[in-house]
Design a protein around this motif. Structure first.
Motif, PDB file in Angstrom:
ATOM      1  N   ILE A  21       8.026 -10.178 -14.708  1.00 20.42           N
ATOM      2  CA  ILE A  21       6.907  -9.512 -14.024  1.00 20.42           C
ATOM      3  C   ILE A  21       7.080  -8.005 -14.204  1.00 20.42           C
ATOM      4  O   ILE A  21       8.108  -7.436 -13.849  1.00 20.42           O
ATOM      5  CB  ILE A  21       6.882  -9.864 -12.525  1.00 20.42           C
ATOM      6  N   SER A  24       2.670  -5.916 -10.080  1.00 19.80           N
ATOM      7  CA  SER A  24       1.960  -6.806  -9.158  1.00 19.80           C
ATOM      8  C   SER A  24       0.908  -5.988  -8.430  1.00 19.80           C
ATOM      9  O   SER A  24       1.094  -4.799  -8.190  1.00 19.80           O
ATOM     10  CB  SER A  24       2.917  -7.422  -8.139  1.00 19.80           C
ATOM     11  N   ASP A  34       0.426 -11.191 -10.457  1.00 21.74           N
ATOM     12  CA  ASP A  34       1.567 -10.664 -11.194  1.00 21.74           C
ATOM     13  C   ASP A  34       1.177 -10.526 -12.665  1.00 21.74           C
ATOM     14  O   ASP A  34       0.515 -11.402 -13.227  1.00 21.74           O
ATOM     15  CB  ASP A  34       2.769 -11.597 -11.081  1.00 21.74           C
TER      16      ASP A  34
END
Length: 65
Positions: A21, A24, A34
């Protein structure tokens, strides 16, 4: 794809890809998207899932051809 529900914190998580990730963002209150390093959506979290779904413990899966 992986779907998990954590009843202790009432979060439903849908993981579309197992890449890292990068960022976000809470697009709508209680819905966190994400993103990977290229800006692709790789997962989402639904906070207070028991209040937003009929039953976060239930899953229906369908494949259309």
């Amino acid at each position: 794809m992986k779907i998990t529900y954590h009843s202790e914190v009432d979060i439903l998580r849908i993981i579309l890809s197992d890449v890292a990730i990068e960022d976000s963002d809470e697009e709508k209150p209680g819905v966190i998207l994400d993103y990977d390093e290229d800006g692709n959506i790789i997962g989402l979290e639904i906070l207070d899932a028991s209040k937003r779904t009929d039953n976060p413990h239930s899953l229906e899966y369908s494949i259309s051809t």
